[in-house]
Design a protein around this motif. Structure first.
Motif, PDB file in Angstrom:
ATOM      1  N   SER A 355      14.474  15.974 -41.263  1.00  0.00           N
ATOM      2  CA  SER A 355      14.160  16.958 -42.311  1.00  0.00           C
ATOM      3  C   SER A 355      14.535  18.341 -41.846  1.00  0.00           C
ATOM      4  O   SER A 355      14.284  18.743 -40.737  1.00  0.00           O
ATOM      5  CB  SER A 355      12.665  16.897 -42.649  1.00  0.00           C
ATOM      6  OG  SER A 355      12.362  17.878 -43.591  1.00  0.00           O
ATOM      7  N   GLU A 417      16.654  19.910 -49.593  1.00  0.00           N
ATOM      8  CA  GLU A 417      16.104  20.543 -48.396  1.00  0.00           C
ATOM      9  C   GLU A 417      16.788  21.868 -48.103  1.00  0.00           C
ATOM     10  O   GLU A 417      16.132  22.859 -47.736  1.00  0.00           O
ATOM     11  CB  GLU A 417      16.238  19.590 -47.206  1.00  0.00           C
ATOM     12  CG  GLU A 417      15.332  18.369 -47.292  1.00  0.00           C
ATOM     13  CD  GLU A 417      15.622  17.352 -46.206  1.00  0.00           C
ATOM     14  OE1 GLU A 417      16.651  17.537 -45.513  1.00  0.00           O
ATOM     15  OE2 GLU A 417      14.852  16.399 -46.047  1.00  0.00           O
ATOM     16  N   PRO A 503      11.327  18.013 -50.918  1.00  0.00           N
ATOM     17  CA  PRO A 503      11.438  18.850 -49.713  1.00  0.00           C
ATOM     18  C   PRO A 503      10.145  19.538 -49.311  1.00  0.00           C
ATOM     19  O   PRO A 503       9.991  19.941 -48.166  1.00  0.00           O
ATOM     20  CB  PRO A 503      12.504  19.880 -50.103  1.00  0.00           C
ATOM     21  CG  PRO A 503      12.412  19.964 -51.586  1.00  0.00           C
ATOM     22  CD  PRO A 503      12.059  18.597 -52.057  1.00  0.00           C
TER      23      PRO A 503
END
Length: 895
Positions: A355, A417, A503
């Protein structure tokens, strides 16, 4: 009191001096006491002076002055005022006499001063005129200087404004140059068609001039320049400048061209990222190319954010990426068609990337859905197992959702993201803080003032609309509850998995407040689903409760219940909370149905149970009230009028049938209570909402556990009367076994040949608790109360032991009275008819029989106590049993 000498006493026989001294002492003490109590002394005379406050005030008040001299009479006041007036006149004359000489000399010295003052006044006029003339000249010079300064300020502002216009012109020219827009000519200056200005350049020329990465940096620079241009234009528009109005069409053309170039670059970059276009297939350049493409996407998103064109970026993603995929994937027949796998891109490895948000994935509240792969919680599994993938075994809808999830994970997750990272770092986006996750029924959140909302406006908007429009008749069809429940479970699991790919928590909150999400949740007709489940459950249960007869079943399928009706009630309760039926949003409805099912079982028991007889206990006699009393007191007790005859075979059979029914009801009630509380501890306490906040807010609120306890209390309230009826029947069986003890005296008197004392208890003693043991299955394989043994054996044994011990005392008391009456009768006969010495021998024989009877009684009572101890009864602590032993050990008759 003063002590007087005898001489003084003789001179003053009435003691007048002493009385006078006491009077003086008393008056002085009274005056001091009165002063201490706050009383005032007589007013003191104060003569009038210049310091008198009533005379020195500006406005003399007659009333105040007279009130201040209230203690003075009017003639005295008049005399006092006349004296004060004379004093004033005298002082005034003295003052005039003292200053008269100076006054006269002053008037002499001022003679001729008027003419001198007139001579001094003449030059002051000329001086005043000169001052006024100088002042006028200075004012004119100041006005001229101020006018020049104002002119200079205006010129400076004009110069600054001209510089601003030059900056605007230079920025417009520079931007047109950077965007390769042709400079306007005189003929087409008013032309506003933007596409015609860009015909001189083609995509091939752009590709030759700069690469995609350079174009991204280039457009970022252009966006920064354009932002500065807008700032300058906003300042120039406050002056209503015609030049700005004339250049506005060029600024609009720059904006349109910049937006078009940015959209084209972003579209080509996203397509390269999602479809692998224009990227080398060499394994050595895979990671480098991926990083470059991601940097280009980040630059484009940063440019969009700088320009505030968030919706344009979302529209590019919606049109070029999501919508084309949704059209190919979600269509009316897609559930019947085989799902094509979503493979990872060729240049990108299939492994999941970390991430980029720097934070943990969002967590959602408790959800009971278990439609994930390997039955795992999607928010607790590792990345390697792809926890967001659903279990699509024999489930085409789950397979469709998996295809969508793989697409979002592969093509959209990295873009979301990056957009979230750009939006957080950008100063144009307002920080909304950390927003807690809300349920589907929560209030709609206010929209953010700006920023990317790709998850809500692009991903979910297209997917949610496609599901409702193309698959609404299949997914939301509530006609088949099992399929509807499966679709609902799978869809909710899909939404949670989709939120897992979001996200940030903020993105999840915005998605849940999106109009498409709200409309999607409203499509689920959950009340209709509950009505169908209610009808299904209640109909099946009522079919079982039609029979209002307690029939004990030996079928092990009903365990731990012994009737099919109780098993049906429990099956109904457990089924509505099973994973195949329960829906979290309907928890309050299922909870109410659970309480209704418990109440329905109670009403069925009321209509099926036999009528309970009032429990009759033997009233205590005086032998129990005085356990330590003498035998004479025990013998004096009067037996009560109780039924002492053996029960008929018909009543015994009726009692046996009643015992079976009561044990059946008691077993089912205890099993129902145990199963319901087990269900509460293991499932319901976690599945139902917590009402602690409501309890703290209002004192009248009742917790769910208290509500369940109150509902079960209607069943538990049947236990005491049922237990009392069972104890009464078992006690009657014990009474019947005591009847043979009445024949013990006659048996021993008939056994003249045997002279030995008894060594074994009577045969009936071992039968006293036989009915109790048979009821609980002690020593037997099957019994009506076998399941109740652990909980009720000890209490029932104590009650039965107490009742039988009281009846035992009653029989012993009656036996002793009978023997006493018989002894007296025999004694009377011997004294009347005995003429020889054989009477002593007969008396000895009677004593021996009494001793045998007494020994037999002691053996029986001890055996009775040992049998009760084997059942767990504390016989030594029982006062009734101690009275029974004392009564058995006492002599049968008195001498």
């Amino acid at each position: 009191m003063s002590m007087l000498s005898p001489t003084a006493t003789s001179r003053d026989p009435m003691e007048l001096d002493r009385l006078a001294e006491e009077l003086v002492t008393r008056e002085s003490g009274r005056s001091r006491a009165s002063l201490g109590d706050g009383e005032h002394d007589l007013p003191a005379y104060v003569p009038l002076t210049h310091d008198n406050p009533y005379l020195s005030v500006e406005a003399f008040n007659v009333e105040d002055f007279l009130l201040s001299r209230a203690y003075t009479s009017l003639p005295d006041l008049r005399s006092e005022l006349r004296d004060y007036l004379a004093t004033l006149k005298e002082e005034l004359v003295k003052l005039i006499n003292d200053d008269y000489e100076a006054f006269i000399s002053l008037s002499t010295d001022l003679r001729g001063e008027g003419a001198r003052l007139e001579r001094l006044k003449w030059p002051l006029g000329d001086l005043r005129g000169q001052v006024l003339e100088s002042r006028a000249e200075l004012q004119s010079i100041q006005d001229a200087i101020q006018h020049k300064l104002q002119k200079r300020t205006e010129l400076r502002e004009e110069k600054t404004f001209l510089h601003l216009l030059l900056k605007i012109s230079e920025s417009v020219t520079r931007l047109e140059s950077l965007l390769l827009i042709s400079a306007p000519s005189d003929e087409d200056q008013g032309q506003t068609e933007i596409h015609g200005m860009a015909l001189n350049r083609t995509e091939e020329e752009r590709a030759e001039e700069r690469t995609r990465a350079n174009r991204a940096k280039h457009l970022s620079r252009v966006a920064a320049e354009y932002t500065q241009l807008l700032y300058h234009v906003s300042k120039a528009q406050t002056e209503r400048c015609a030049f700005v109005d004339e250049c506005q069409w060029r600024i609009d053309r720059i904006k349109s061209t910049l937006s078009s170039d940015l959209d084209h670059l972003f579209s080509s970059t996203v397509l390269s990222l999602t479809q692998g276009r224009d990227i080398a297939r060499s394994a050595d350049t895979t990671e480098l190319d991926k990083a470059k493409v991601l940097n280009d996407v980040a630059d484009c998103l940063r440019t969009y954010d700088m320009l505030g064109l968030w919706q344009d970026a979302e529209e590019v993603l919606r049109t070029d990426v999501v919508r084309s995929f949704v059209k190919k994937t979600i269509y009316p027949g897609c559930l019947a068609a085989p799902q094509s796998p979503v493979l990872p891109h060729t240049p990108f490895p299939p492994a999941r990337t970390s991430s980029t948000t720097g934070g943990a994935p969002p967590r959602t509240p408790y959800t009971p859905f278990t439609a994930f792969a390997s039955k795992q919680n999607p928010f607790e599994a590792s990345f390697d197992t792809q926890p967001h993938i659903l279990d699509d075994t024999d489930d085409p809808l789950a397979a469709l959702y998996n295809t969508i999830l793989r697409f979002v994970d592969r093509d959209m997750k990295r873009i979301m993201e990056l957009a979230d990272k750009v939006g957080v770092r950008s100063s144009s986006r307002v920080n909304m803080g950390k927003v807690a996750l809300l349920g589907p029924s929560a209030a709609v959140l206010k929209d953010a003032p700006g920023g990317f909302e790709i998850m809500a406006n692009v991903v979910w908007s297209e997917i949610g609309k496609a599901i409702m429009d193309e698959l609404g008749s299949t997914v939301f069809a509530v006609g088949k509850p099992d399929e509807f429940r499966k679709h609902y479970e799978t869809t909710q699991a899909f939404i949670r998995s989709l939120e897992y790919l979001a996200p940030s928590v903020e993105a999840v909150s915005i998605m849940r407040s999106h109009p498409v999400y709200i409309a999607f949740e409203r499509r689920w007709q959950l009340p209709v689903y509950f009505q169908m489940r209610w009808k299904e459950t209640v109909t099946k249960l009522e079919d079982s409760l039609i029979v209002t007869k307690l029939e004990r079943s030996s079928n092990k399928v009903y365990a731990p219940f012994v009737t099919s009706q109780a098993a049906a009630v429990w099956a109904a309760i457990s089924s509505i909370w099973s994973a195949q039926v329960f829906v979290p949003e309907l928890s309050h409805r299922f909870w109410r149905l659970t309480l209704q099912l418990i109440s329905r079982y109670r009403s069925w028991l009321d209509s099926s149970m036999p009528a309970l007889e009032p429990v009759s206990r033997m009233p205590p006699s005086s032998s129990m009230t005085s356990s330590t009393g003498s035998p004479s007191l025990n013998r004096a007790a009067t037996p009560t009028n109780q039924q002492v005859e053996a029960a008929s075979p018909e009543s015994v059979a009726a009692d046996d049938a009643l015992l079976v029914q009561l044990a059946t009801v008691l077993t089912d009630i205890k099993a129902m209570e145990s199963q319901v509380w087990k269900l509460w501890r293991e499932e319901l306490s976690a599945m139902l909402p917590d009402l602690s906040e409501a309890n703290s807010a209002t004192d009248a609120s009742v917790s769910l556990e208290d509500t369940l306890r109150h509902s079960l209390s209607s069943l538990i309230s049947l236990i005491p009367p049922i237990s009392g009826q069972i104890i009464a029947i078992l006690s009657r069986r014990g009474y019947d076994t005591l009847l043979p003890m009445r024949s013990i005296p006659s048996q021993f008197r008939a056994m003249t040949a045997s002279r030995r004392l008894p060594t074994e208890p009577s045969h009936f003693v071992s039968l006293i608790f036989r009915a109790l043991k048979v009821f609980f299955g002690i020593g037997a394989a099957d019994a009506p109360g076998a399941n109740l043994k652990d909980e009720f054996l000890h209490s029932y044994a104590e009650e039965v032991f107490e009742n039988v011990a009281q009846r035992y005392i009653y029989f012993l008391t009656a036996m002793k009275k009978t023997e006493e009456s018989l002894r007296r009768l025999k004694k009377g006969k011997r004294s009347a008819f005995s003429l020889f010495g054989s009477s002593s021998t007969n008396a000895d024989d009677g004593r021996a029989d009494e001793e045998k009877i007494r020994t037999q009684m002691i053996l029986d009572v001890n055996a009775f106590g040992k049998d009760a101890e084997s059942l767990g009864v504390a016989v030594d602590e029982n006062s009734t049993y101690r009275a029974l032993k004392e009564l058995a050990n006492a002599p049968l008759t008195e001498d």
